[in-house]
Design a protein around this motif. Structure first.
Motif, PDB file in Angstrom:
ATOM      1  N   VAL A 262     -14.117  -2.682  -7.997  1.00 39.11           N
ATOM      2  CA  VAL A 262     -13.244  -1.325  -8.025  1.00 39.11           C
ATOM      3  C   VAL A 262     -12.999  -1.150  -9.527  1.00 39.11           C
ATOM      4  O   VAL A 262     -12.554  -2.097 -10.161  1.00 39.11           O
ATOM      5  N   TYR A 263     -12.645   0.211  -9.648  1.00 41.06           N
ATOM      6  CA  TYR A 263     -12.181   0.684 -11.215  1.00 41.06           C
ATOM      7  C   TYR A 263     -10.963   1.583 -10.901  1.00 41.06           C
ATOM      8  O   TYR A 263     -11.314   2.522 -10.141  1.00 41.06           O
ATOM      9  N   LEU A 264      -9.971   1.133 -11.508  1.00 37.27           N
ATOM     10  CA  LEU A 264      -8.912   2.040 -11.321  1.00 37.27           C
ATOM     11  C   LEU A 264      -8.352   2.408 -13.026  1.00 37.27           C
ATOM     12  O   LEU A 264      -8.332   1.452 -13.819  1.00 37.27           O
ATOM     13  N   ALA A 265      -7.983   3.809 -13.119  1.00 37.00           N
ATOM     14  CA  ALA A 265      -7.766   4.159 -14.611  1.00 37.00           C
ATOM     15  C   ALA A 265      -6.784   5.322 -14.374  1.00 37.00           C
ATOM     16  O   ALA A 265      -6.928   6.339 -13.427  1.00 37.00           O
ATOM     17  N   LEU A 266      -5.744   5.434 -15.401  1.00 39.84           N
ATOM     18  CA  LEU A 266      -4.790   6.546 -15.606  1.00 39.84           C
ATOM     19  C   LEU A 266      -5.413   7.271 -16.808  1.00 39.84           C
ATOM     20  O   LEU A 266      -4.959   6.597 -17.919  1.00 39.84           O
ATOM     21  N   GLY A 267      -5.957   8.336 -16.896  1.00 41.24           N
ATOM     22  CA  GLY A 267      -6.387   8.936 -18.041  1.00 41.24           C
ATOM     23  C   GLY A 267      -7.473   8.028 -18.678  1.00 41.24           C
ATOM     24  O   GLY A 267      -8.441   7.461 -18.075  1.00 41.24           O
ATOM     25  N   ASP A 268      -7.044   7.728 -19.849  1.00 43.87           N
ATOM     26  CA  ASP A 268      -7.956   6.866 -20.743  1.00 43.87           C
ATOM     27  C   ASP A 268      -7.656   5.278 -20.578  1.00 43.87           C
ATOM     28  O   ASP A 268      -8.086   4.511 -21.076  1.00 43.87           O
ATOM     29  N   GLN A 269      -6.484   5.235 -19.820  1.00 47.38           N
ATOM     30  CA  GLN A 269      -5.895   3.802 -19.745  1.00 47.38           C
ATOM     31  C   GLN A 269      -6.440   3.137 -18.329  1.00 47.38           C
ATOM     32  O   GLN A 269      -6.407   3.613 -17.380  1.00 47.38           O
ATOM     33  N   ARG A 270      -7.432   2.057 -18.594  1.00 50.19           N
ATOM     34  CA  ARG A 270      -7.724   1.434 -17.503  1.00 50.19           C
ATOM     35  C   ARG A 270      -6.822   0.536 -16.907  1.00 50.19           C
ATOM     36  O   ARG A 270      -5.906  -0.380 -17.684  1.00 50.19           O
ATOM     37  N   LEU A 271      -6.456   0.341 -15.441  1.00 47.14           N
ATOM     38  CA  LEU A 271      -5.696  -0.284 -14.844  1.00 47.14           C
ATOM     39  C   LEU A 271      -6.184  -1.936 -14.305  1.00 47.14           C
ATOM     40  O   LEU A 271      -7.510  -1.912 -14.141  1.00 47.14           O
ATOM     41  N   SER A 272      -5.406  -2.877 -14.284  1.00 45.63           N
ATOM     42  CA  SER A 272      -5.914  -3.821 -13.701  1.00 45.63           C
ATOM     43  C   SER A 272      -5.182  -4.124 -12.315  1.00 45.63           C
ATOM     44  O   SER A 272      -4.024  -4.610 -12.227  1.00 45.63           O
ATOM     45  N   PRO A 273      -6.119  -3.827 -11.213  1.00 46.82           N
ATOM     46  CA  PRO A 273      -5.359  -3.854  -9.716  1.00 46.82           C
ATOM     47  C   PRO A 273      -5.607  -5.342  -9.395  1.00 46.82           C
ATOM     48  O   PRO A 273      -6.490  -6.310  -9.652  1.00 46.82           O
ATOM     49  N   ASP A 274      -4.733  -5.472  -8.081  1.00 50.51           N
ATOM     50  CA  ASP A 274      -4.806  -6.894  -7.486  1.00 50.51           C
ATOM     51  C   ASP A 274      -5.537  -6.530  -6.103  1.00 50.51           C
ATOM     52  O   ASP A 274      -5.165  -5.569  -5.502  1.00 50.51           O
ATOM     53  N   VAL A 275      -6.756  -7.107  -5.947  1.00 50.49           N
ATOM     54  CA  VAL A 275      -7.769  -6.821  -5.061  1.00 50.49           C
ATOM     55  C   VAL A 275      -7.419  -7.548  -3.560  1.00 50.49           C
ATOM     56  O   VAL A 275      -7.520  -8.937  -3.931  1.00 50.49           O
ATOM     57  N   THR A 276      -7.247  -7.056  -2.473  1.00 50.32           N
ATOM     58  CA  THR A 276      -7.136  -7.869  -1.210  1.00 50.32           C
ATOM     59  C   THR A 276      -7.967  -7.303  -0.373  1.00 50.32           C
ATOM     60  O   THR A 276      -8.240  -6.153  -0.003  1.00 50.32           O
ATOM     61  N   LEU A 277      -8.655  -8.287   0.452  1.00 49.00           N
ATOM     62  CA  LEU A 277      -9.900  -8.006   1.294  1.00 49.00           C
ATOM     63  C   LEU A 277      -9.299  -8.283   2.812  1.00 49.00           C
ATOM     64  O   LEU A 277      -8.694  -9.480   2.900  1.00 49.00           O
ATOM     65  N   GLU A 278      -9.320  -7.145   3.475  1.00 49.57           N
ATOM     66  CA  GLU A 278      -8.641  -7.398   4.959  1.00 49.57           C
ATOM     67  C   GLU A 278      -9.988  -7.000   5.852  1.00 49.57           C
ATOM     68  O   GLU A 278     -10.000  -5.930   6.072  1.00 49.57           O
ATOM     69  N   GLY A 279     -10.527  -7.822   6.406  1.00 50.42           N
ATOM     70  CA  GLY A 279     -11.786  -7.868   7.025  1.00 50.42           C
ATOM     71  C   GLY A 279     -12.859  -6.974   6.436  1.00 50.42           C
ATOM     72  O   GLY A 279     -13.405  -7.481   5.348  1.00 50.42           O
ATOM     73  N   ASP A 280     -13.589  -5.885   6.742  1.00 49.69           N
ATOM     74  CA  ASP A 280     -14.254  -5.006   6.157  1.00 49.69           C
ATOM     75  C   ASP A 280     -13.556  -4.146   5.000  1.00 49.69           C
ATOM     76  O   ASP A 280     -14.218  -3.032   4.394  1.00 49.69           O
ATOM     77  N   ALA A 281     -12.198  -3.913   4.987  1.00 51.41           N
ATOM     78  CA  ALA A 281     -11.685  -3.176   3.925  1.00 51.41           C
ATOM     79  C   ALA A 281     -11.115  -3.924   2.558  1.00 51.41           C
ATOM     80  O   ALA A 281     -11.026  -5.128   2.698  1.00 51.41           O
ATOM     81  N   ARG A 298      -2.271  14.487 -16.043  1.00 51.96           N
ATOM     82  CA  ARG A 298      -3.567  13.408 -16.323  1.00 51.96           C
ATOM     83  C   ARG A 298      -4.041  13.106 -14.893  1.00 51.96           C
ATOM     84  O   ARG A 298      -3.666  13.348 -13.906  1.00 51.96           O
ATOM     85  N   GLN A 299      -5.336  12.628 -15.006  1.00 51.92           N
ATOM     86  CA  GLN A 299      -5.951  11.946 -13.937  1.00 51.92           C
ATOM     87  C   GLN A 299      -6.062  10.698 -13.579  1.00 51.92           C
ATOM     88  O   GLN A 299      -6.160   9.791 -14.475  1.00 51.92           O
ATOM     89  N   LEU A 300      -5.871  10.374 -12.304  1.00 49.80           N
ATOM     90  CA  LEU A 300      -6.115   8.842 -11.754  1.00 49.80           C
ATOM     91  C   LEU A 300      -7.352   8.688 -11.060  1.00 49.80           C
ATOM     92  O   LEU A 300      -7.536   9.560 -10.139  1.00 49.80           O
ATOM     93  N   VAL A 301      -8.046   7.683 -11.492  1.00 52.42           N
ATOM     94  CA  VAL A 301      -9.559   7.566 -10.880  1.00 52.42           C
ATOM     95  C   VAL A 301      -9.595   6.305 -10.242  1.00 52.42           C
ATOM     96  O   VAL A 301      -8.940   5.132 -10.609  1.00 52.42           O
ATOM     97  N   CYS A 302     -10.189   6.332  -9.020  1.00 46.66           N
ATOM     98  CA  CYS A 302     -10.507   5.032  -8.281  1.00 46.66           C
ATOM     99  C   CYS A 302     -12.016   4.949  -8.029  1.00 46.66           C
ATOM    100  O   CYS A 302     -12.482   6.090  -7.316  1.00 46.66           O
TER     101      CYS A 302
END
Length: 922
Positions: A262-281, A298-302
């Motif tokens: 997974v890749y998350l970014a706000l504009g040119d700033q890359r965010l560091s997410p906490d990833v949680t796996l719940e079944g197939d989600a 600004r644009q937020l990208v996932c």
């Protein structure tokens, strides 16, 4: 190819043989048709291997021979009619060597077949795709180059250990080599991480070889599922500079979800997410922080990637700046009566409002003025600012508190003049004063200076009760107030005012009173257990006043109760039941004289002998308390009169006690021996058993296990086990006696064996059996001149080996014990054969008679004069044997006689049993 018939073939061979013999001068022979042979005819050799071929013929003298082949040769061995050759590095799939010989102008041939095989050393599975979508087909391809023959190959495609496809190439041409197996497989979820492989089997067992197997290296398949829908992105639409906003990106239906990125970014700033796996989600969460440089849209990208594919979602975020409004006081801490100015302003184009009063225009401040009083202390002012961003109205506010300085005030609501608290529970002692700055309050007793700990949680105790002076002070002045503290507590009955134990003396006047402590003062009443009447005033003490009383004290805070044990003491007093005037001591009973005396406190008792054997003797007494240590129990006690004296601190009392001594029955070896003997025929008498004891015991005896009939004379049937029982008033004693009956000896049996005739030199045995108690000693008397006589170990058997005429005559058996002697006789006749005597001659007979006469005279005159002596000793000395008698006299009648003799006497009754042994010739 077909040849001539066997008959014609043999005829031609015969003709050729005759011609050969005629020409060469050799002997004619008959033989079979000629042939050439190649071994092995058919061979299967591993590619690159070697093989020995043996080419032979039955031609007697072949002209020439050989082996034709295109294969390499390594060595050759030859004989007259054979040729062996090694073929090496055989690589051709199939070749046909030819063995030939030239014989009698004919060429003899034999063809062979050599085929090669190659093991499946290389089994290759074509690489699988890096990622394979679930539900789509992929291809499995297996290659086995060079292995063969192909017709013996079997290829199997495997998922783990599960066979997917298995194919046999049977029927392919023998020269065909190598094989390829391809299959289309549908990718499934469960195939993720599965290993696929190919197994090759070369089955040469039908050709006499083995099964050759090989398996390719496994290849792991990774399958995935990535849904076509983009991820769901959640984030704030507006984000203030310097603030944080939660961001989450969720996508469902992933497989394997752990492999997704997974890749998350706000504009040119890359965010560091906490990833949680719940079944197939997959759920990615983080916080986005806006900076001043990012202010604006600004644009937020996932972006989520899996298996080389990706899904993406974008959202618009507006970053804005909105500082807090400014609210100020001209005098934050104003003394009472001071003028204070309040100002509300904002740094941006926001519209401000002060306590509901708006500014004239956006960006302009608002002001408010007031004269500070005590009521304005801690008054709050509120400044609100609003700003419109991207069509949405935002607001921020600020507040401030005004402090007004004034002197302390002590009000009754916050510092009451009178406090009443219950004892025990924790309380917070409060005396609060109003003032600014906050006054300090100090409460102390004017008399002792004791200080109350105000504002602290603590237990309320009686020591806190009293009047305190409280002073409140700050830098604006002070205030003074007197406060009274009352502590109430439940009643208490202590050992001083109400003792647990009270002792009264019988006949005196007393009153039962208990003093209780408590606030408010408690009311006290005492009631006897089991009764309802309250004890009040004076009363004359009697023993029935002893007991337990319940005293209870009560006030508004509770009650307290206490048990008071009243003991009434009095002087000693004897009672016949507890201290009898007459007492019997039983020896060995372990009992002591019990003399319990009534009295409080418990009197001490001492009994001393008066006169007679008990004069001055101290009588041991049983302790009144079973748990007390008892004195040593005496083994003897002097009977007589004892004077018992009971004493306590209230007086003394005397009593006379008469003591007598008795004992239970007792029997031992001296009075009743455990083993007794009777003589058969003697006058019957009772068992010799008596017992000691007081009063004198009665002794009775009975036979164990059988009746005991009374007889005038002792019989052997009287022997056995008897039980004697001694009884008196204090118990019994039993003893077991074993009675043995002794009797005089009797020779019950005297017999000879064999009972029939015996030849000269024969054997015979005499057996003597006696009945007696104690057991009898057996002795024998034999005829004079009887030599070589043997006796058993107990003398009960007499034996003769090699009987002669001298052994004929009378034999006597005697049985002896302490009570008498009994004898029995038996006659043995020995007669020689007449024919043997006649042939012996007169001279021999005369000599024998002379020797017998001399020997008999010697036995009678010497041996028998010596009395009873041992037969075994006589055997070695050659003397005649006489035992307990004078020997067999001449002219005594032949036969067996019996008789008994008492000790020192001899009786031989006439008559008896006669046993004859006739010696016969062979």
């Amino acid at each position: 190819m077909p040849g001539p018939s066997p008959g014609l073939h043999r005829a031609l061979l015969g003709l050729w043989a005759a011609l050969g013999l005629g020409l060469l001068g050799l002997s004619a022979v008959t033989q079979e048709p000629f042939w050439a042979d190649l071994q092995p005819r058919v061979a299967l050799v591993e590619r690159g291997g070697s093989l020995w071929l043996n080419c032979s013929t039955n031609c007697p003298r072949p002209e020439r021979g050989g082996l034709e082949t295109s294969l390499r040769r390594n060595g050759t061995q030859r004989g007259l009619r054979w040729l062996a050759r090694q073929l090496v590095d055989i690589r051709e799939p199939e070749t046909q060597p030819v063995c030939f010989f030239r014989c009698a102008r004919r060429t003899l041939q034999a063809r062979g077949l050599i085929r090669t095989f190659q093991r499946p050393d290389r089994v290759e599975l074509v690489p699988l795709p890096a990622w394979q979508p679930v539900g789509e087909n992929f291809t499995l391809s297996c290659r086995v180059p060079g292995a063969g023959p192909r017709g013996s190959l079997i290829l199997t495609l495997l998922r783990g250990t599960q066979e997917l496809i298995r194919r046999s190439f049977a029927g392919e041409p023998p020269r065909a080599r190598g094989a390829v197996l391809t299959a289309t497989v549908l990718a499934r979820r469960e195939d993720h991480g599965a290993n696929f492989s190919c197994r090759a089997e070369l089955d040469l067992r039908p050709h006499g070889l083995g099964l050759f197997e090989n398996t390719s290296d496994p290849r792991e398949l990774r399958t995935f599922t990535l849904p076509p829908e983009p991820p769901r992105l959640t984030a704030p639409r507006l984000l203030e500079v310097g603030s944080e906003g939660p961001v989450s990106c969720v996508i469902d239906g992933l497989f394997p979800v752990s492999e997704a990125g997974v890749y998350l970014a706000l504009g040119d700033q890359r965010l560091s997410p906490d990833v949680t796996l719940e079944g197939d989600a997959l759920v990615a969460t983080t916080t986005a922080t806006a900076s001043a440089e990012q202010e604006g849209a600004r644009q937020l990208v996932c972006n989520v990637t899996l298996g080389g594919e990706s899904r993406e979602t974008r959202e618009n975020v507006t970053v804005y700046s909105f500082p807090e409004p400014l609210l100020t006081l001209s005098e934050p801490n104003a003394p009472e009566g001071t003028m204070v100015t309040v100002t509300c302003a904002a740094e941006t184009q926001a519209l401000v409002t002060l306590d509901g009063i708006p500014a004239a225009a956006p960006g302009q401040p608002v002001q408010l003025q007031l004269n500070a009083t005590e009521n304005d202390d801690r008054r709050g002012f509120f400044c609100d600012a609003t700003l419109e961003v991207d069509g949405e109205t935002l607001s921020k506010n600020e507040s401030v508190e005004l402090r007004v300085l004034y002197a302390p005030r002590l009000d009754d609501s916050d510092c009451p003049r009178s406090w009443t608290w219950p004892e025990g529970p924790e309380q917070t002692l409060r005396c609060e004063a109003h003032g600014n700055p906050q006054p300090s309050v100090h409460c102390a007793r004017p008399d002792s200076g004791a200080v109350l700990a105000l504002g602290l949680l603590g237990p309320v105790t009686r020591a806190l009760a009293g009047t305190y002076r409280c002073t409140a002070t700050n830098d604006q002045g002070q205030a003074v107030k007197d406060v009274t503290l009352t502590v109430e507590y439940a009643p208490a009955l202590d050992s001083v005012g109400c003792p647990e134990r009270i002792t009264w003396l019988e006949g005196t006047e007393v009153s039962l009173s208990c003093v209780a402590h408590g606030v408010p003062p408690p009311n006290v009443s005492c009631v006897r257990f089991g009764g309802a009447e309250v004890i009040e005033g004076l009363m004359r003490v009697a023993r029935e006043h002893a007991g337990t009383y319940r005293c209870e004290a009560t006030n508004a805070r509770g009650s307290a109760a206490k048990n008071v044990a009243v003991t009434v003491e009095y002087g000693p007093r004897f009672e016949e039941v507890s201290c009898p005037s007459n007492w019997t001591w039983v020896e060995g009973s372990g009992r002591l004289f019990s003399c319990e005396v009534a009295g409080k406190p418990q009197p001490s008792v001492e009994c001393v002998g008066s006169g007679g054997t008990s004069d001055g003797v101290l009588l041991p007494l049983a302790p009144p308390d079973p748990g007390s240590r008892a004195p040593r129990i005496p083994s003897e006690l002097a009977p007589g009169t004892y004077i018992c004296n009971a004493t306590n601190r209230h007086g003394s009392m005397v009593k006379m006690v008469t003591v007598s001594a008795e004992s239970p029955p007792q029997m031992d070896e001296s009075t009743c021996p455990s083993h007794q003997s009777w003589l058969e025929g003697a006058e019957a008498a009772a068992l010799a058993c008596s017992a000691r004891g007081r009063p004198s015991p009665q002794v009775s005896c009975s036979r164990e296990g059988a009746p005991w009939p009374r007889r005038l004379r002792v019989s052997r049937e009287d022997a056995g086990t008897y039980r004697c029982l001694a009884t008196n008033a204090h118990g019994t004693d039993a003893r077991i006696i074993t009675v043995g009956v002794e009797y005089r000896p009797v020779v019950a049996e005297l017999a000879a064996s064999p009972p029939g005739g015996v030849r000269p030199g024969g054997n015979f045995t005499l057996t003597c059996r006696a009945e007696a108690w104690p057991p009898a000693q057996i002795s024998w008397r034999a005829p004079p001149g009887a030599l070589n006589i043997g006796l058993s170990s107990n003398n009960s058997t007499l034996s003769v080996a090699g009987a002669m005429g001298s052994h004929g005559g009378e034999y006597e058996c005697a049985a002896t014990n302490a009570h008498g002697r009994h004898t029995r006789r038996i006659t043995v006749r020995v007669a020689g054969p007449w024919l043997w005597v006649a042939v012996g001659g007169a001279a021999g007979g005369a000599a024998l008679l002379a020797a017998g006469a001399g020997l008999a005279f010697y036995v009678q005159s010497t041996a028998c004069k010596k009395g009873e002596y041992n037969v075994q000793e006589a055997e070695s000395s050659g003397e005649a044997v006489c035992l307990n008698g004078s020997g067999a006299g001449a002219g005594r009648d032949a036969g067996a006689e019996g008789g008994t003799e008492a000790a020192g006497t001899s009786e031989v009754p006439a008559g008896g049993e006669v046993f004859a042994i006739q010696l016969t010739s062979a």
